[in-house]
Design a protein around this motif. Structure first.
Motif, PDB file in Angstrom:
ATOM      1  N   ALA A 239      -3.896  -9.248  -6.009  1.00 36.46           N
ATOM      2  CA  ALA A 239      -3.072  -9.385  -4.894  1.00 36.46           C
ATOM      3  C   ALA A 239      -3.955 -10.279  -3.887  1.00 36.46           C
ATOM      4  N   GLU A 240      -2.956 -11.279  -3.211  1.00 39.67           N
ATOM      5  CA  GLU A 240      -3.576 -11.977  -2.176  1.00 39.67           C
ATOM      6  C   GLU A 240      -3.265 -11.601  -0.979  1.00 39.67           C
ATOM      7  N   VAL A 241      -2.160 -10.652  -0.614  1.00 43.71           N
ATOM      8  CA  VAL A 241      -1.947 -10.014   0.615  1.00 43.71           C
ATOM      9  C   VAL A 241      -1.743  -8.542   0.341  1.00 43.71           C
ATOM     10  N   VAL A 242      -2.105  -7.561   1.340  1.00 43.68           N
ATOM     11  CA  VAL A 242      -1.427  -6.062   1.154  1.00 43.68           C
ATOM     12  C   VAL A 242      -0.693  -5.814   2.340  1.00 43.68           C
ATOM     13  N   LYS A 243       0.459  -5.141   1.906  1.00 44.36           N
ATOM     14  CA  LYS A 243       1.516  -4.686   3.058  1.00 44.36           C
ATOM     15  C   LYS A 243       1.133  -3.197   3.352  1.00 44.36           C
TER      16      LYS A 243
ATOM     17  N   MET B 286       0.911  -1.088   0.123  1.00 39.30           N
ATOM     18  CA  MET B 286      -0.025   0.206   0.048  1.00 39.30           C
ATOM     19  C   MET B 286       0.922   1.187  -0.095  1.00 39.30           C
ATOM     20  N   PRO B 287       0.912   2.197  -1.027  1.00 39.82           N
ATOM     21  CA  PRO B 287       1.721   3.349  -1.120  1.00 39.82           C
ATOM     22  C   PRO B 287       1.233   4.241  -0.206  1.00 39.82           C
ATOM     23  N   TYR B 288       2.309   5.245   0.111  1.00 40.39           N
ATOM     24  CA  TYR B 288       2.081   6.438   1.002  1.00 40.39           C
ATOM     25  C   TYR B 288       0.817   7.157   0.669  1.00 40.39           C
ATOM     26  N   GLY B 289       0.148   7.396   1.585  1.00 40.52           N
ATOM     27  CA  GLY B 289      -1.175   8.139   1.229  1.00 40.52           C
ATOM     28  C   GLY B 289      -2.303   7.187   1.213  1.00 40.52           C
ATOM     29  N   SER B 290      -2.249   6.167   0.491  1.00 40.64           N
ATOM     30  CA  SER B 290      -3.236   5.301   0.371  1.00 40.64           C
ATOM     31  C   SER B 290      -4.105   4.846   1.510  1.00 40.64           C
ATOM     32  N   TYR B 291      -3.389   4.890   2.691  1.00 40.86           N
ATOM     33  CA  TYR B 291      -4.096   4.175   3.858  1.00 40.86           C
ATOM     34  C   TYR B 291      -4.070   5.327   4.961  1.00 40.86           C
ATOM     35  N   HIS B 292      -3.482   6.352   4.941  1.00 39.85           N
ATOM     36  CA  HIS B 292      -3.243   7.457   5.766  1.00 39.85           C
ATOM     37  C   HIS B 292      -4.424   8.288   6.209  1.00 39.85           C
TER      38      HIS B 292
ATOM     39  N   ALA C 146      -8.598   3.603   2.934  1.00 39.71           N
ATOM     40  CA  ALA C 146      -7.596   2.481   2.984  1.00 39.71           C
ATOM     41  C   ALA C 146      -8.387   1.159   2.556  1.00 39.71           C
ATOM     42  N   LEU C 147      -9.497   0.831   3.117  1.00 39.35           N
ATOM     43  CA  LEU C 147     -10.111  -0.463   2.781  1.00 39.35           C
ATOM     44  C   LEU C 147     -10.345  -0.485   1.320  1.00 39.35           C
ATOM     45  N   SER C 148     -10.876   0.792   0.708  1.00 44.32           N
ATOM     46  CA  SER C 148     -11.177   0.779  -0.816  1.00 44.32           C
ATOM     47  C   SER C 148      -9.870   0.518  -1.910  1.00 44.32           C
ATOM     48  N   ASN C 149      -8.876   1.142  -1.169  1.00 45.85           N
ATOM     49  CA  ASN C 149      -7.604   0.869  -1.813  1.00 45.85           C
ATOM     50  C   ASN C 149      -7.103  -0.322  -1.606  1.00 45.85           C
ATOM     51  N   ALA C 150      -7.285  -1.224  -0.673  1.00 42.77           N
ATOM     52  CA  ALA C 150      -6.667  -2.556  -0.272  1.00 42.77           C
ATOM     53  C   ALA C 150      -7.596  -3.471  -1.423  1.00 42.77           C
ATOM     54  N   THR C 151      -8.843  -3.189  -1.357  1.00 42.59           N
ATOM     55  CA  THR C 151      -9.844  -3.815  -2.099  1.00 42.59           C
ATOM     56  C   THR C 151      -9.532  -3.830  -3.520  1.00 42.59           C
ATOM     57  N   ARG C 152      -8.987  -2.433  -4.213  1.00 44.96           N
ATOM     58  CA  ARG C 152      -8.747  -2.446  -5.429  1.00 44.96           C
ATOM     59  C   ARG C 152      -7.376  -3.469  -5.845  1.00 44.96           C
TER      60      ARG C 152
END
Ligand code: KIV
Length: 301
Positions: free
Chosen positions: A124-128, A99-105, A111-117
Protein backbone atom coordinates in the motif's frame (compact mmCIF):
# COMPACT_ATOMS: atom_id res chain seq x y z
CA UNK A 1 -10.55 -21.86 -13.42
CA UNK A 2 -9.25 -21.99 -16.97
CA UNK A 3 -5.55 -22.84 -17.12
CA UNK A 4 -4.78 -19.86 -19.36
CA UNK A 5 -2.04 -17.84 -17.67
CA UNK A 6 -2.72 -14.21 -16.72
CA UNK A 7 -1.98 -12.29 -19.88
CA UNK A 8 -1.38 -8.81 -21.17
CA UNK A 9 1.22 -6.26 -20.28
CA UNK A 10 -1.21 -3.71 -18.95
CA UNK A 11 1.28 -1.09 -17.85
CA UNK A 12 0.59 1.95 -20.05
CA UNK A 13 3.85 3.91 -20.29
CA UNK A 14 1.99 7.03 -21.46
CA UNK A 15 -0.01 7.16 -18.23
CA UNK A 16 1.95 8.59 -15.32
CA UNK A 17 1.82 6.88 -11.93
CA UNK A 18 -0.62 8.61 -9.59
CA UNK A 19 1.06 9.85 -6.41
CA UNK A 20 0.10 11.82 -3.32
CA UNK A 21 1.72 14.84 -5.02
CA UNK A 22 -0.25 14.39 -8.26
CA UNK A 23 -3.64 14.27 -6.51
CA UNK A 24 -2.72 17.49 -4.68
CA UNK A 25 -1.93 19.05 -8.06
CA UNK A 26 -5.30 17.82 -9.32
CA UNK A 27 -6.98 19.76 -6.50
CA UNK A 28 -5.05 22.90 -7.48
CA UNK A 29 -6.04 22.40 -11.16
CA UNK A 30 -9.63 21.70 -10.05
CA UNK A 31 -9.55 18.42 -11.93
CA UNK A 32 -11.94 16.01 -10.14
CA UNK A 33 -10.25 13.01 -8.51
CA UNK A 34 -11.83 9.56 -8.92
CA UNK A 35 -11.57 6.80 -6.35
CA UNK A 36 -13.21 3.37 -6.06
CA UNK A 37 -12.83 0.50 -3.66
CA UNK A 38 -11.45 -2.86 -4.80
CA UNK A 39 -10.80 -6.05 -2.89
CA UNK A 40 -9.45 -8.53 -5.45
CA UNK A 41 -6.99 -8.78 -8.35
CA UNK A 42 -9.43 -8.85 -11.29
CA UNK A 43 -11.60 -5.94 -10.17
CA UNK A 44 -8.57 -3.87 -9.17
CA UNK A 45 -6.99 -4.45 -12.57
CA UNK A 46 -10.16 -3.42 -14.44
CA UNK A 47 -10.56 -0.29 -12.29
CA UNK A 48 -6.92 0.65 -12.79
CA UNK A 49 -7.07 0.08 -16.54
CA UNK A 50 -10.23 2.24 -16.70
CA UNK A 51 -8.18 5.21 -15.45
CA UNK A 52 -9.42 5.66 -11.87
CA UNK A 53 -6.78 7.60 -9.94
CA UNK A 54 -7.13 6.11 -6.45
CA UNK A 55 -8.02 2.57 -5.39
CA UNK A 56 -8.99 1.95 -1.77
CA UNK A 57 -9.02 -1.47 -0.16
CA UNK A 58 -11.71 -0.28 2.23
CA UNK A 59 -12.75 -2.03 5.40
CA UNK A 60 -16.15 -2.16 3.64
CA UNK A 61 -14.49 -5.45 2.60
CA UNK A 62 -16.13 -6.71 5.80
CA UNK A 63 -19.65 -6.52 4.36
CA UNK A 64 -18.94 -6.47 0.62
CA UNK A 65 -16.67 -9.52 0.43
CA UNK A 66 -16.82 -11.34 3.75
CA UNK A 67 -20.52 -11.00 4.64
CA UNK A 68 -19.96 -9.49 8.09
CA UNK A 69 -22.71 -7.29 9.52
CA UNK A 70 -20.50 -4.20 9.85
CA UNK A 71 -16.86 -3.16 9.53
CA UNK A 72 -15.96 -3.81 13.18
CA UNK A 73 -15.12 -7.51 12.77
CA UNK A 74 -12.64 -7.42 9.90
CA UNK A 75 -9.05 -8.10 11.01
CA UNK A 76 -5.61 -6.86 9.92
CA UNK A 77 -4.80 -10.27 8.44
CA UNK A 78 -8.01 -10.35 6.39
CA UNK A 79 -7.36 -6.81 5.13
CA UNK A 80 -3.77 -7.59 4.30
CA UNK A 81 -4.73 -10.69 2.29
CA UNK A 82 -6.91 -8.50 0.04
CA UNK A 83 -4.45 -5.59 -0.13
CA UNK A 84 -1.84 -7.99 -1.54
CA UNK A 85 -4.28 -9.25 -4.21
CA UNK A 86 -5.25 -5.72 -5.21
CA UNK A 87 -1.58 -4.64 -5.31
CA UNK A 88 -0.94 -7.28 -8.00
CA UNK A 89 -3.69 -5.74 -10.16
CA UNK A 90 -2.75 -2.06 -9.84
CA UNK A 91 -0.04 -0.37 -11.89
CA UNK A 92 -1.05 3.29 -12.15
CA UNK A 93 -3.51 4.21 -9.42
CA UNK A 94 -2.53 5.31 -5.92
CA UNK A 95 -3.22 2.36 -3.61
CA UNK A 96 -4.80 3.05 -0.22
CA UNK A 97 -5.37 0.50 2.54
CA UNK A 98 -7.92 1.03 5.28
CA UNK A 99 -6.73 0.48 8.86
CA UNK A 100 -9.42 -1.78 10.36
CA UNK A 101 -11.12 -1.21 13.70
CA UNK A 102 -8.78 -2.12 16.57
CA UNK A 103 -5.62 -1.88 14.47
CA UNK A 104 -4.87 1.70 15.59
CA UNK A 105 -7.02 2.17 18.69
CA UNK A 106 -5.01 0.32 21.34
CA UNK A 107 -1.64 2.13 21.36
CA UNK A 108 0.44 4.17 18.91
CA UNK A 109 3.18 1.53 18.66
CA UNK A 110 0.72 -1.15 17.50
CA UNK A 111 -0.87 1.36 15.11
CA UNK A 112 2.53 2.13 13.60
CA UNK A 113 3.48 -1.50 13.24
CA UNK A 114 0.12 -2.28 11.54
CA UNK A 115 0.52 0.67 9.16
CA UNK A 116 4.03 -0.57 8.38
CA UNK A 117 2.67 -4.06 7.55
CA UNK A 118 0.32 -2.56 4.95
CA UNK A 119 3.28 -0.86 3.26
CA UNK A 120 5.92 -3.60 3.61
CA UNK A 121 3.80 -6.73 3.14
CA UNK A 122 0.82 -5.35 1.20
CA UNK A 123 2.45 -2.74 -1.02
CA UNK A 124 0.00 0.00 0.00
CA UNK A 125 1.10 3.58 -0.64
CA UNK A 126 -1.26 5.30 1.80
CA UNK A 127 -3.11 4.07 4.90
CA UNK A 128 -6.52 5.44 5.87
CA UNK A 129 -7.57 6.17 9.44
CA UNK A 130 -11.03 7.17 10.66
CA UNK A 131 -11.52 10.02 13.12
CA UNK A 132 -10.88 13.73 13.46
CA UNK A 133 -8.75 15.92 15.69
CA UNK A 134 -8.30 13.18 18.30
CA UNK A 135 -6.31 11.20 15.70
CA UNK A 136 -4.02 14.08 14.69
CA UNK A 137 -1.07 13.06 16.92
CA UNK A 138 -1.22 9.44 15.76
CA UNK A 139 -1.41 10.54 12.12
CA UNK A 140 1.67 12.76 12.60
CA UNK A 141 3.53 9.81 14.07
CA UNK A 142 2.66 7.55 11.13
CA UNK A 143 3.63 10.23 8.62
CA UNK A 144 6.93 10.63 10.55
CA UNK A 145 7.53 6.96 9.73
CA UNK A 146 7.29 7.89 6.01
CA UNK A 147 3.77 6.49 5.56
CA UNK A 148 1.25 8.84 3.95
CA UNK A 149 -2.13 8.88 5.72
CA UNK A 150 -5.64 9.55 4.40
CA UNK A 151 -8.01 11.03 6.97
CA UNK A 152 -11.69 10.11 7.14
CA UNK A 153 -14.25 12.25 8.98
CA UNK A 154 -18.02 12.70 9.16
CA UNK A 155 -19.98 9.46 9.18
CA UNK A 156 -17.18 7.11 10.19
CA UNK A 157 -18.58 3.54 10.07
CA UNK A 158 -16.15 2.23 12.73
CA UNK A 159 -17.92 4.58 15.20
CA UNK A 160 -21.35 3.09 14.45
CA UNK A 161 -22.01 2.13 18.08
CA UNK A 162 -21.01 5.55 19.41
CA UNK A 163 -23.02 7.39 16.73
CA UNK A 164 -26.04 5.15 17.39
CA UNK A 165 -26.34 4.13 13.74
CA UNK A 166 -25.19 5.34 10.34
CA UNK A 167 -26.29 8.97 10.60
CA UNK A 168 -25.38 12.01 8.52
CA UNK A 169 -23.03 14.15 10.65
CA UNK A 170 -22.65 17.94 10.89
CA UNK A 171 -26.32 18.85 10.63
CA UNK A 172 -26.30 21.45 13.43
CA UNK A 173 -23.96 24.31 14.28
CA UNK A 174 -21.94 22.47 16.92
CA UNK A 175 -21.60 19.48 14.58
CA UNK A 176 -20.38 21.77 11.78
CA UNK A 177 -17.85 23.43 14.12
CA UNK A 178 -16.54 20.01 15.19
CA UNK A 179 -16.17 18.88 11.56
CA UNK A 180 -14.29 22.08 10.69
CA UNK A 181 -11.95 21.55 13.67
CA UNK A 182 -11.43 17.92 12.62
CA UNK A 183 -10.67 18.85 9.00
CA UNK A 184 -8.23 21.63 9.93
CA UNK A 185 -6.44 19.45 12.52
CA UNK A 186 -5.92 16.63 10.01
CA UNK A 187 -4.88 19.05 7.27
CA UNK A 188 -2.26 20.51 9.65
CA UNK A 189 -1.15 16.99 10.59
CA UNK A 190 -0.33 16.53 6.90
CA UNK A 191 -2.89 14.03 5.57
CA UNK A 192 -2.46 13.10 1.90
CA UNK A 193 -6.20 13.44 1.37
CA UNK A 194 -9.34 13.62 3.47
CA UNK A 195 -12.41 11.41 2.97
CA UNK A 196 -15.63 13.25 3.85
CA UNK A 197 -18.44 10.77 4.39
CA UNK A 198 -22.12 11.42 5.06
CA UNK A 199 -22.12 15.16 5.64
CA UNK A 200 -24.24 17.98 4.17
CA UNK A 201 -23.06 19.33 0.85
CA UNK A 202 -22.70 22.85 2.27
CA UNK A 203 -20.35 21.66 5.03
CA UNK A 204 -18.24 19.60 2.61
CA UNK A 205 -17.93 22.67 0.37
CA UNK A 206 -16.70 24.79 3.33
CA UNK A 207 -14.13 22.15 4.32
CA UNK A 208 -12.93 21.73 0.73
CA UNK A 209 -12.38 25.49 0.44
CA UNK A 210 -10.62 25.65 3.82
CA UNK A 211 -8.07 22.82 3.58
CA UNK A 212 -5.08 22.36 1.26
CA UNK A 213 -5.44 18.58 1.16
CA UNK A 214 -7.75 17.08 -1.48
CA UNK A 215 -11.19 16.14 -0.12
CA UNK A 216 -12.74 12.93 -1.42
CA UNK A 217 -16.48 12.78 -0.84
CA UNK A 218 -18.90 9.92 -0.35
CA UNK A 219 -22.37 11.24 0.38
CA UNK A 220 -20.85 14.70 0.73
CA UNK A 221 -22.02 16.46 -2.44
CA UNK A 222 -20.33 17.65 -5.63
CA UNK A 223 -18.04 20.39 -4.27
CA UNK A 224 -15.46 17.90 -2.93
CA UNK A 225 -12.18 17.63 -4.86
CA UNK A 226 -13.01 14.01 -5.72
CA UNK A 227 -15.56 11.26 -5.25
CA UNK A 228 -15.29 7.72 -3.95
CA UNK A 229 -17.82 4.89 -4.16
CA UNK A 230 -17.80 1.32 -2.97
CA UNK A 231 -17.56 -0.80 -6.14
CA UNK A 232 -20.30 -3.15 -4.90
CA UNK A 233 -22.69 -0.17 -4.63
CA UNK A 234 -21.84 0.99 -8.15
CA UNK A 235 -22.44 -2.51 -9.56
CA UNK A 236 -25.49 -3.60 -7.51
CA UNK A 237 -23.81 -6.34 -5.53
CA UNK A 238 -25.01 -5.33 -2.06
CA UNK A 239 -28.34 -7.17 -1.61
CA UNK A 240 -29.76 -3.99 -0.04
CA UNK A 241 -31.45 -0.80 -1.21
CA UNK A 242 -28.81 1.79 -2.09
CA UNK A 243 -28.08 4.83 0.09
CA UNK A 244 -29.26 8.22 -1.24
CA UNK A 245 -25.83 9.13 -2.63
CA UNK A 246 -25.25 5.88 -4.57
CA UNK A 247 -25.62 5.89 -8.33
CA UNK A 248 -25.80 2.43 -9.88
CA UNK A 249 -23.73 2.29 -13.07
CA UNK A 250 -24.28 -1.40 -13.77
CA UNK A 251 -26.14 -4.48 -12.60
CA UNK A 252 -23.60 -7.20 -11.89
CA UNK A 253 -26.17 -9.08 -9.80
CA UNK A 254 -28.42 -9.47 -12.87
CA UNK A 255 -25.44 -10.39 -15.08
CA UNK A 256 -24.25 -13.09 -12.66
CA UNK A 257 -27.75 -14.50 -12.08
CA UNK A 258 -28.57 -14.67 -15.81
CA UNK A 259 -25.20 -16.23 -16.68
CA UNK A 260 -25.40 -18.83 -13.91
CA UNK A 261 -28.99 -19.76 -14.80
CA UNK A 262 -28.03 -20.13 -18.48
CA UNK A 263 -25.07 -22.40 -17.56
CA UNK A 264 -27.31 -24.53 -15.36
CA UNK A 265 -29.94 -24.89 -18.08
CA UNK A 266 -27.31 -25.82 -20.72
CA UNK A 267 -25.74 -28.52 -18.52
CA UNK A 268 -29.13 -30.00 -17.58
CA UNK A 269 -30.21 -30.12 -21.26
CA UNK A 270 -26.82 -31.49 -22.45
CA UNK A 271 -26.20 -28.31 -24.48
CA UNK A 272 -22.91 -27.70 -22.69
CA UNK A 273 -20.18 -28.56 -23.50
CA UNK A 274 -20.51 -28.87 -27.28
CA UNK A 275 -18.13 -30.85 -29.51
CA UNK A 276 -16.29 -27.58 -30.31
CA UNK A 277 -15.76 -27.04 -26.59
CA UNK A 278 -14.22 -30.53 -26.16
CA UNK A 279 -10.62 -31.73 -26.61
CA UNK A 280 -10.06 -34.45 -29.24
CA UNK A 281 -7.57 -37.25 -29.73
CA UNK A 282 -4.97 -36.85 -32.50
CA UNK A 283 -6.07 -38.63 -35.73
CA UNK A 284 -3.50 -41.48 -35.44
CA UNK A 285 -4.39 -42.19 -31.79
CA UNK A 286 -8.09 -42.18 -32.67
CA UNK A 287 -7.49 -44.63 -35.56
CA UNK A 288 -5.46 -46.90 -33.23
CA UNK A 289 -8.13 -46.74 -30.55
CA UNK A 290 -10.89 -47.56 -33.10
CA UNK A 291 -8.88 -50.64 -34.22
CA UNK A 292 -8.46 -51.85 -30.61
CA UNK A 293 -12.16 -51.36 -29.89
CA UNK A 294 -13.19 -53.15 -33.13
CA UNK A 295 -10.94 -56.14 -32.20
CA UNK A 296 -12.44 -56.33 -28.71
CA UNK A 297 -15.92 -56.18 -30.16
CA UNK A 298 -15.10 -59.01 -32.69
CA UNK A 299 -13.67 -61.24 -29.91
CA UNK A 300 -16.81 -60.78 -27.82
CA UNK A 301 -19.19 -61.75 -30.66
O1 KIV B 1 -14.30 1.21 3.65
C1 KIV B 1 -14.62 1.93 2.71
O2 KIV B 1 -15.06 1.48 1.65
C2 KIV B 1 -14.49 3.37 2.89
C3 KIV B 1 -15.01 4.26 1.82
C4 KIV B 1 -16.47 4.28 1.87
C5 KIV B 1 -14.45 5.61 1.88
O3 KIV B 1 -13.97 3.80 3.87
Amino acid sequence: MSITPISGHFHDATRPKVTTASIREQKLRREPITCLTAYDYATARLIDEAGIEMILVGDSLAQAMLGYENTLSVTMDEMLHHVKAVRRGVKHALLLADMPYGSYHVDPQTALSNATRFVKEGGAEVVKIEGGEKRADLIRRIIDAEIPVAGHIGLTPQSVNVMGGYKVQGKNLSGIEQLMRDAVALDRAGVACLVLEGIPREVAAMITAEVGTPTIGIGAGPECDGQVLVIHDLLNLTFAPPAKFVRRYGDAAALITQSVQAFRADVKSLQYPSDEESYHLPKETKAGLDTVLARKHAMRS
